[in-house]
Structure formats: C-alpha cells, structure tokens
Design an enzyme around this catalytic site. Structure first.
Site, mmCIF file in Angstrom:
data_model
loop_
_atom_site.group_PDB
_atom_site.id
_atom_site.type_symbol
_atom_site.label_atom_id
_atom_site.label_comp_id
_atom_site.label_asym_id
_atom_site.label_seq_id
_atom_site.Cartn_x
_atom_site.Cartn_y
_atom_site.Cartn_z
ATOM 1 N N GLY A 255 35.754 32.147 42.598
ATOM 2 C CA GLY A 255 34.780 32.640 42.674
ATOM 3 C C GLY A 255 34.021 33.183 41.829
ATOM 4 N N ASP A 256 34.599 33.172 40.171
ATOM 5 C CA ASP A 256 33.704 33.109 39.108
ATOM 6 C C ASP A 256 34.038 32.268 37.876
ATOM 7 O OD1 ASP A 256 32.226 35.084 37.129
ATOM 8 O OD2 ASP A 256 32.088 36.797 38.337
ATOM 9 N N ASP A 257 34.696 32.891 36.586
ATOM 10 C CA ASP A 257 34.615 31.990 35.340
ATOM 11 C C ASP A 257 36.249 32.133 35.764
ATOM 12 O OD1 ASP A 257 31.977 32.213 34.316
ATOM 13 O OD2 ASP A 257 32.496 34.354 33.878
#
Length: 475
Positions: A255-257
């Site tokens: 959900g992020d990097d």
C-alpha cells in the site's frame, strides 16, 4: 459465485495436510522432532534449539512471547561458542515483540506461522529514532514484532515460513486517529552489522515490513511481502541510514513504496548525518498502485548515495524510481543508477518530487535545500502508461546530471496530453520515446547512461550452507 468442496475433495485435502506435516516432523522415542534440513546463511551455528523446548505452544491462541524471550536469553550464552539457532517448528505461534541477540539465527520452518499479537501491551514503547525526532506516525514508537539493536551477525530466515503481523486492528486505529505512537514494524534491526533477512513471507504488517536502520553489511533476499494496496505506510523494505546493502529476488505487494531508501527526517536527519550508501537492488517485482517501486526519500536528510537497481519489474504501480524531497530536507541524492526495468500499467515512469511537505515539527529549517545530481536511467520498457514523466526540481536549486537513455514508453488509450512535465531540471536523453521535454534535450551523439560495473563489497559475501539436525540440540 460460490462453490462447495465435495466430501471426497475435503478428505483428500485433510490427508494432504497431514502428509505435509509428517514430511517435516518425525517421531523419536515418543518425541516429535524435525527432520534435517539445509539453509543458506552468512554464518552457521554450532548449537540449536526448538521453540517448544522453552514452553512454546503452536496452537495460534497461546501467547509465546515468554517462550521466545526465554529461548533467546538462554541461547545468548553460546555467542562465543559457535553461536546458536532457534528453530520455530510447524504450527501457529502467537507472540508479542521480542528481541534478538548476536551470533544468532532465527529460523522459521516452512510450515510455521508467527502471528503478531493484536494487543498494544505486547509491544513495548521505545523512543523516536534520533534521525527522525518523533515516530513516523507521530509520538514515540511501538517496538517491532521482531527487534534487535547493537548486534553483530544476526540471521532471520526460513524455508519460506510466514510472519503475519495481523495488522488490521492497527490499520483501523490509525485511520480513526486512535494511536498516539507509531505502529510497530514487523522486523527492525538497529545499530547492527552483518545482518541477513531472507526466504520468508511477510503479510499484514501494521506498518513498514523490514527496517534496517543504522546498520552495515545487510543482505535481504528471497522475500515475499504482501500488504493490502489500500493500507498506508505498509512499505516493503526500508534501508535507513545504512551502508553496504544487497536486496535481491523479492516480490512485494504494498500500500506504499515497495522499497524506500531513507536517511532521516529534516533537521534531525541533518544533525545525525548518517547517509544511506552503496545499495544494490536486483530482480525485484513490485505491485503498488499508489506508490513507488523504489523511492529515494522522502526522509533523506542524511543523504543517499550510490544506489544501483537493475532487473526490475513493475506491475500496476504509481511510479518507477521516484525521488521524493523538498525544502527543509537538506541532504542529497547522488549517483543513482537504474537499468533493465520492465513496467506494465503505470501512472508515471519517471517522477521527481520537490515539494514533499511532511515535517516532524515546526522547527525544520526553511533554508535546508537538498542537492539532487547524477541520476541515471537506461534500458526501460513501459506499457499502458498515463504520464511518461513528471520531473520537478526546486527553483534556484535545479536537479542536475539527469541522464535517460534507451527508453520505450507505450501509452494508455487515454494518456495525458503533456507527457513530459519538467521544471528546474537539467540533463540529457538518448533514444527515448515519447520525445522528452526541452530541459532534457537529445544528446549530440550516441549515448548510454552510466551504470557502474564494479562490485560493491556486499556482493562479494558468499552464503554458507547450514544444516539443522536434532543432534545439534544444546540445552
């Protein structure tokens, strides 16, 4: 549309599960023991123990926090006598946070699952990192599920065993602003050297998954990291103020990097002054619809230098290698090299952000300007792309030395009209389609952007083949 298993299929499934368990566990004098197995590690251990020998119960309900702590405390004594390994055998092992020790291996069996406790009280409070000033979510921090500090020669590995952070309760509290302190990570190792994290599946972390910070000589490989793509801050691997790091053969859904390279936050990172340097990333596959495949920053105030990424596959991700910085960060991002990248369904292929605005407090320095230079991309193929590039430098402080060569970008059916949006950048391009912006003109002759061919020290480290047998057991 649902379906129903036949009784025969259900029975076959149960039998199959029993056979898998029996293949890993044997009976000896009425006691279940593991069959021998091999695994690669930076160092092998002379002594070995099973978690069950310290009261561990793998029923998925009983807390094993005490068992882990007791086992590791006992095995510390062998640090100067060949080291020790703790085997987590088949089962589901519920636990709160526990700390590792030096000259030690935590091995998670292929049929074992470590379940992170959902009770806040099972995660001790620890102070903010000195290079951050406060927890990344705010306040102090909850200790990670698996934690270690000031260690030498520590291995966390397995036969693709699983660590399940059971993060939903943390995600819900974060979204509802019910947390004062920063959510726990799954694995955090601090102030350590000779670190290996490998051959594991990590799922549902409350926040970041793997966070080596203030470490050197780090190997992270063979990791499968899975998080819901709509949960913020579930970064995959975040080397932070680290030196000599190798990340290989990882598959990350986030959900992020997927990978975020960091080195401290604003005035705290500037003062602490420990850069992240000499990083190699290869054979990474990433899915991250709202974030980057590899991010440099945004917390990069101690500096980032000499990062090499190659053989990267991006699928349904927001951007490829993204530089994230802004006024107040200070520091630098220098000598970045990426090649052999394949991208499918991307919002941006190239993205550099100069207005990343999050700050730890109001004391950040408005005059702290980051230096971004010598950024190299080559051999990139991308398809179903919305924007080719958005490259935003800082007024009066251009991002310089940008080189992009041998790039083919095929656009989505409804691409943005302005494909290359560039401000305050300088560089050169060669054989790039669609045509880049005027600030990145084509070279006057054939050009291939730089990618160093020399080997980093961490690449020379050869893993040993280690063996577990019941005869190694030392109590």
């Amino acid at each position: 549309m649902g379906f129903h298993l036949s009784t025969k299929s259900h029975v076959l499934g149960v039998v199959s599960g029993i056979l898998v368990l029996l293949s890993s566990v044997a009976e000896c004098k009425g006691e279940r023991i593991l069959k021998p197995f091999d695994y690669p590690a930076i160092n092998c251990r002379k002594h070995s123990a099973l978690l069950t020998e310290f009261g561990g119960i793998g029923d998925g309900k009983t807390s094993n926090t005490k068992a882990f702590k007791t086992a590791i405390d006992h095995l510390k004594q062998f640090a100067t006598d060949g080291g020790a390994e703790l085997i987590v055998p088949p089962g589901k092992w519920l636990t709160g946070s526990f700390n590792l020790t030096s000259h030690f291996t935590l091995y998670i069996h292929k049929d074992a699952v470590i379940l992170g406790s959902q009770e806040e009280s099972d995660y001790p409070h620890i102070p903010p990192l000195p290079s951050y000033g406060k927890g990344r979510d705010g306040g102090g921090r909850f200790s990670s599920l698996i934690f270690g500090t000031n260690l030498t020669d520590v291995v966390i590995t397995g036969g693709n065993g699983t660590i399940n952070g059971q993060g939903r309760v943390w995600w819900d509290k974060f979204k509802q602003k019910k947390l004062v302190d920063t959510r726990p990570y799954l694995i955090e190792i601090m102030f350590s050297d000779q670190v290996q994290i490998s051959n594991l599946t990590l799922i549902n972390s409350p926040s970041w998954n793997v966070h080596p910070v203030y470490c050197s000589d780090v190997i992270i490989q063979g990791m499968t990291i899975l998080a819901p793509v709509d949960v913020p801050n579930t970064d995959g691997i975040n080397p932070d103020s680290c030196a000599n790091v190798k990340i290989e053969d990882c598959y990350i859904v986030s959900g992020d990097d997927c990978i975020a390279i960091k080195s401290g936050w604003d005035q705290y990172g500037i003062k602490y002054g420990v850069p992240t340097r000499d990083i190699v990333i290869r054979r990474l596959t990433c899915i991250s619809p709202d974030s980057a495949v590899i991010a440099l920053g945004s917390e990069m105030s101690g500096g980032i230098k000499n990062v090499r990424a190659e053989d990267i596959t991006a699928i349904n991700s927001q951007s490829g290698v993204r530089i994230k910085t802004g006024v107040g960060r200070g520091g630098y991002v220098q000598d970045i090299y990426a090649r052999k990248m394949t991208m499918k369904t991307m919002k941006y292929v190239f993205w550099m952000t100069s207005d990343y605005g999050s700050h730890p407090d109001d004391e950040w320095d408005r005059k702290a300007i980051p230096k971004i230079e010598n950024i190299n991309y080559r051999e990139v193929v991308a398809e179903n792309v919305t924007y080719s590039a958005r490259l935003d430098g800082i007024s009066g402080d251009k991002f310089t030395g940008i080189c992009i060569s041998d790039v083919t970008i095929r656009l989505t059916q409804k691409p943005k009209q302005l494909q290359w949006n560039c401000t305050n950048v300088e560089g050169v391009t060669s054989q790039v389609t669609p045509q880049p912006c005027d600030l990145l003109p084509p070279s006057k002759g054939p050009l291939q952007c730089t990618f160093p061919e020399n080997q980093l020290p961490i690449e020379a480290v050869k893993l040993k083949t280690c063996s577990y047998t019941a005869s190694k057991k030392m109590m």
